[in-house]
Design a protein around this motif. Structure first.
Motif, PDB file in Angstrom:
ATOM      1  N   LEU A  68      42.208  17.392 -41.668  1.00 47.42           N
ATOM      2  CA  LEU A  68      41.005  16.631 -41.303  1.00 47.42           C
ATOM      3  C   LEU A  68      39.918  16.807 -42.360  1.00 47.42           C
ATOM      4  O   LEU A  68      39.284  15.828 -42.777  1.00 47.42           O
ATOM      5  CB  LEU A  68      40.496  17.084 -39.932  1.00 47.42           C
ATOM      6  CG  LEU A  68      39.197  16.456 -39.441  1.00 47.42           C
ATOM      7  CD1 LEU A  68      39.303  14.936 -39.366  1.00 47.42           C
ATOM      8  CD2 LEU A  68      38.803  17.031 -38.073  1.00 47.42           C
ATOM      9  N   VAL A  69      39.698  18.040 -42.799  1.00 41.87           N
ATOM     10  CA  VAL A  69      38.675  18.290 -43.823  1.00 41.87           C
ATOM     11  C   VAL A  69      39.011  17.546 -45.107  1.00 41.87           C
ATOM     12  O   VAL A  69      38.140  16.916 -45.727  1.00 41.87           O
ATOM     13  CB  VAL A  69      38.542  19.809 -44.088  1.00 41.87           C
ATOM     14  CG1 VAL A  69      37.686  20.071 -45.327  1.00 41.87           C
ATOM     15  CG2 VAL A  69      37.931  20.512 -42.873  1.00 41.87           C
ATOM     16  N   MET A  70      40.273  17.568 -45.511  1.00 39.87           N
ATOM     17  CA  MET A  70      40.655  16.874 -46.744  1.00 39.87           C
ATOM     18  C   MET A  70      40.521  15.365 -46.601  1.00 39.87           C
ATOM     19  O   MET A  70      40.203  14.675 -47.572  1.00 39.87           O
ATOM     20  CB  MET A  70      42.084  17.240 -47.131  1.00 39.87           C
ATOM     21  CG  MET A  70      42.212  18.552 -47.869  1.00 39.87           C
ATOM     22  SD  MET A  70      41.126  18.678 -49.320  1.00 39.87           S
ATOM     23  CE  MET A  70      41.591  17.228 -50.256  1.00 39.87           C
ATOM     24  N   SER A  71      40.734  14.843 -45.402  1.00 39.24           N
ATOM     25  CA  SER A  71      40.554  13.402 -45.213  1.00 39.24           C
ATOM     26  C   SER A  71      39.087  13.007 -45.373  1.00 39.24           C
ATOM     27  O   SER A  71      38.781  11.902 -45.837  1.00 39.24           O
ATOM     28  CB  SER A  71      41.079  12.971 -43.840  1.00 39.24           C
ATOM     29  OG  SER A  71      40.269  13.471 -42.794  1.00 39.24           O
ATOM     30  N   TRP A 108      53.242  12.547 -39.376  1.00 38.25           N
ATOM     31  CA  TRP A 108      53.885  11.519 -40.194  1.00 38.25           C
ATOM     32  C   TRP A 108      53.002  10.278 -40.324  1.00 38.25           C
ATOM     33  O   TRP A 108      53.008   9.604 -41.375  1.00 38.25           O
ATOM     34  CB  TRP A 108      55.232  11.140 -39.606  1.00 38.25           C
ATOM     35  CG  TRP A 108      56.325  12.086 -40.002  1.00 38.25           C
ATOM     36  CD1 TRP A 108      56.950  13.010 -39.217  1.00 38.25           C
ATOM     37  CD2 TRP A 108      56.899  12.215 -41.307  1.00 38.25           C
ATOM     38  NE1 TRP A 108      57.880  13.710 -39.941  1.00 38.25           N
ATOM     39  CE2 TRP A 108      57.883  13.234 -41.231  1.00 38.25           C
ATOM     40  CE3 TRP A 108      56.698  11.565 -42.517  1.00 38.25           C
ATOM     41  CZ2 TRP A 108      58.638  13.624 -42.331  1.00 38.25           C
ATOM     42  CZ3 TRP A 108      57.449  11.954 -43.618  1.00 38.25           C
ATOM     43  CH2 TRP A 108      58.405  12.962 -43.516  1.00 38.25           C
ATOM     44  N   ALA A 109      52.242   9.967 -39.287  1.00 40.11           N
ATOM     45  CA  ALA A 109      51.311   8.834 -39.379  1.00 40.11           C
ATOM     46  C   ALA A 109      50.278   9.083 -40.478  1.00 40.11           C
ATOM     47  O   ALA A 109      49.937   8.165 -41.247  1.00 40.11           O
ATOM     48  CB  ALA A 109      50.624   8.605 -38.040  1.00 40.11           C
ATOM     49  N   GLN A 110      49.798  10.329 -40.584  1.00 36.07           N
ATOM     50  CA  GLN A 110      48.866  10.659 -41.664  1.00 36.07           C
ATOM     51  C   GLN A 110      49.537  10.472 -43.021  1.00 36.07           C
ATOM     52  O   GLN A 110      48.933   9.939 -43.964  1.00 36.07           O
ATOM     53  CB  GLN A 110      48.391  12.104 -41.520  1.00 36.07           C
ATOM     54  CG  GLN A 110      47.444  12.337 -40.365  1.00 36.07           C
ATOM     55  CD  GLN A 110      46.957  13.775 -40.344  1.00 36.07           C
ATOM     56  OE1 GLN A 110      46.262  14.217 -41.244  1.00 36.07           O
ATOM     57  NE2 GLN A 110      47.319  14.504 -39.298  1.00 36.07           N
ATOM     58  N   PHE A 111      50.782  10.919 -43.136  1.00 38.22           N
ATOM     59  CA  PHE A 111      51.489  10.799 -44.417  1.00 38.22           C
ATOM     60  C   PHE A 111      51.577   9.346 -44.862  1.00 38.22           C
ATOM     61  O   PHE A 111      51.275   9.005 -46.012  1.00 38.22           O
ATOM     62  CB  PHE A 111      52.891  11.406 -44.287  1.00 38.22           C
ATOM     63  CG  PHE A 111      53.766  11.150 -45.485  1.00 38.22           C
ATOM     64  CD1 PHE A 111      53.621  11.904 -46.634  1.00 38.22           C
ATOM     65  CD2 PHE A 111      54.724  10.141 -45.470  1.00 38.22           C
ATOM     66  CE1 PHE A 111      54.418  11.662 -47.752  1.00 38.22           C
ATOM     67  CE2 PHE A 111      55.521   9.893 -46.575  1.00 38.22           C
ATOM     68  CZ  PHE A 111      55.376  10.658 -47.722  1.00 38.22           C
ATOM     69  N   TRP A 146      40.641   9.141 -38.498  1.00 37.65           N
ATOM     70  CA  TRP A 146      40.892   8.947 -37.064  1.00 37.65           C
ATOM     71  C   TRP A 146      42.176   9.677 -36.633  1.00 37.65           C
ATOM     72  O   TRP A 146      42.178  10.453 -35.668  1.00 37.65           O
ATOM     73  CB  TRP A 146      41.004   7.459 -36.781  1.00 37.65           C
ATOM     74  CG  TRP A 146      41.128   7.079 -35.325  1.00 37.65           C
ATOM     75  CD1 TRP A 146      41.191   7.924 -34.248  1.00 37.65           C
ATOM     76  CD2 TRP A 146      41.194   5.754 -34.793  1.00 37.65           C
ATOM     77  NE1 TRP A 146      41.288   7.213 -33.082  1.00 37.65           N
ATOM     78  CE2 TRP A 146      41.304   5.880 -33.383  1.00 37.65           C
ATOM     79  CE3 TRP A 146      41.178   4.491 -35.369  1.00 37.65           C
ATOM     80  CZ2 TRP A 146      41.393   4.772 -32.550  1.00 37.65           C
ATOM     81  CZ3 TRP A 146      41.267   3.387 -34.533  1.00 37.65           C
ATOM     82  CH2 TRP A 146      41.367   3.521 -33.146  1.00 37.65           C
ATOM     83  N   VAL A 147      43.267   9.444 -37.365  1.00 38.29           N
ATOM     84  CA  VAL A 147      44.540  10.055 -36.988  1.00 38.29           C
ATOM     85  C   VAL A 147      44.481  11.574 -37.168  1.00 38.29           C
ATOM     86  O   VAL A 147      45.005  12.334 -36.333  1.00 38.29           O
ATOM     87  CB  VAL A 147      45.682   9.448 -37.816  1.00 38.29           C
ATOM     88  CG1 VAL A 147      47.010  10.129 -37.484  1.00 38.29           C
ATOM     89  CG2 VAL A 147      45.784   7.947 -37.558  1.00 38.29           C
TER      90      VAL A 147
END
Length: 321
Positions: free
Chosen positions: A27-30, A109-112, A147-148
Motif C-alpha cells: 500500500l505504501v509503495m502504491s 494477483w490483482a495488484q500485480f 484501492w486494491v
C-alpha cells in the motif's frame, strides 16, 4: 504439476502479522509511485527517457547527455520494480500463510496485473509524447492500484466469515455515494492537470506537449464545485453516522476524511491563486491519494467479518495455486 508458489508454501508459513506488514508495504509503495510519477511531470522529466521500454533507442539506462531529466524519469521506472517486489511479497505471503486465504491471494494477483498494465500504459504515455488523456488514465490506474492494495490490507485484519453489515443498507449506500463523489473529484482533477500549466516536458522533436482542449479555469471551477459537494456529503455522513450510532471506527474515519479533505481544499485554493507552483502541486497529488484512501476506508468500517479460520482448501487446489 506443482507450482513454485505451492512448493514454497510447503516450507514457509508466514504469520498473520507478516501478511499484514507485507500488505502495508504494498500500500505504501502504491502511494509512493503516485507521488514520484507526479514528480516526473512537475520537473518536466516526462520525456527524460525518450522511448520505452529502453531509455533511449540504444541504451537501457539514461546517458550523461540526457542530464537530470533522464535520471528522474529512469528512477521512477526503477521504483516500479520496488513496487513489484512489495506486491510479490504480499502475494507470496498470502499464498504461503496457514490457513490459506484464497481471497487475499486473489487481491495480491490483482495488484500485480494492475502494476503490469500501468507499466504498459506508462510506456504508451511516453511513446505518444505525453498525450494528456493517457497521462490521466495512468494516474487513474495508479489510484485503482491504491484501492486494491487498501482492500488487501483491510482484509488481512479481518476474518474469513461472511460480511455482516453493522448498519442499515441506506447508510451503507450513503458511504458508497461518498466514495463515488470523491472518485469523481479525483478524476476531474486529472482533467485539470491535463489542461493545466505542467505538461510534463517541453516536448518531443520540437513539438509542444498537447493539452486537453478545454478551458483551464472552467475545469478548475468544476473541480472546486466537486470539492464543495464532497464537503457537503462528508458532513452529511458525519451527522448521519452520529445519529444512527454507527460503529466508532466508521465515525472516526469520517472525521479523518473531513480533516484531510479540508487541508486538501485549502491547498488547492492556495496553489490556484499562486499560479500552481510545482511543490504545491506535488503535495496536492499526495493529498489526493490520502483523500482517496480515507474515503475508501469508510465503507469497510460499516461491516464485520467474524474472526473465523479460512475454509479448508482441497489439497489439489493448494498444489496448483
Amino acid at each position: 504439476m506443482r507450482t513454485p508458489s505451492s512448493l514454497l508454501a510447503d516450507r514457509w508459513h508466514p504469520s498473520a502479522v507478516t501478511v499484514r506488514r507485507a500488505a502495508m508495504a504494498a500500500l505504501v509503495m502504491s502511494v509512493v509511485i503516485v507521488v514520484t510519477g507526479g514528480a516526473v511531470r512537475l520537473t518536466s522529466s516526462g520525456l527524460g527517457c525518450t522511448t520505452w521500454p529502453r531509455c533511449t533507442g540504444e541504451s537501457l539506462t539514461p546517458t550523461p547527455a540526457m542530464g537530470i531529466h533522464g535520471v528522474i524519469e529512469f528512477t521512477n521506472r526503477m521504483l516500479t520494480y520496488v513496487l513489484c517486489a512489495a506486491v510479490g511479497w504480499v502475494t507470496l505471503a498470502a499464498r504461503c500463510a496457514r490457513p490459506w486465504r484464497r481471497s487475499l491471494t486473489k487481491l495480491g494477483w490483482a495488484q500485480f496485473w494492475l502494476v503490469m498494465s500501468n507499466a504498459v500504459l506508462g510506456g504508451i504515455t511516453v511513446l505518444t509524447g505525453l498525450n494528456p488523456y493517457t497521462v490521466a488514465l495512468h494516474l487513474i490506474a495508479a489510484m485503482a492500484l491504491v484501492w486494491v492494495a487498501l482492500q488487501l490490507w483491510e482484509r488481512a485484519k479481518e476474518g474469513d466469515g461472511a460480511p455482516q453489515p453493522a448498519v442499515s443498507r441506506p447508510i451503507v449506500q450513503l458511504s458508497y455515494l461518498l466514495v463515488t463523489v470523491i472518485g469523481l473529484l479525483v478524476a476531474v482533477g486529472t482533467l485539470v492537470t491535463g489542461a493545466g500549466h505542467h505538461p510534463g516536458s517541453p516536448g518531443k522533436d520540437g513539438k509542444p506537449v498537447p493539452r486537453i482542449p478545454l478551458d483551464y479555469d472552467r475545469l478548475a471551477q468544476a473541480h472546486a464545485d466537486l470539492a464543495f459537494l464532497s464537503f457537503g456529503v462528508v458532513l452529511a455522513v458525519i451527522f448521519v453516522f452520529a445519529a444512527v450510532k454507527a460503529p466508532p471506527a466508521a465515525r472516526a474515519r469520517a472525521r479523518e476524511l473531513f480533516v484531510v479533505l479540508l487541508a486538501q481544499g485549502l491547498l488547492g485554493f492556495v496553489q490556484y491563486f499562486t499560479h500552481v507552483p510545482e511543490i504545491l502541486v506535488g503535495i496536492h497529488m499526495l493529498g489526493a491519494t490520502l483523500v482517496w484512501i480515507a474515503a475508501l476506508r469508510i465503507p469497510l468500517a460499516l461491516r464485520e467479518r467474524p474472526e473465523e479460520p479460512a475454509t479448508a482448501v482441497p489439497a489439489q487446489a493448494l498444489q496448483n495455486a
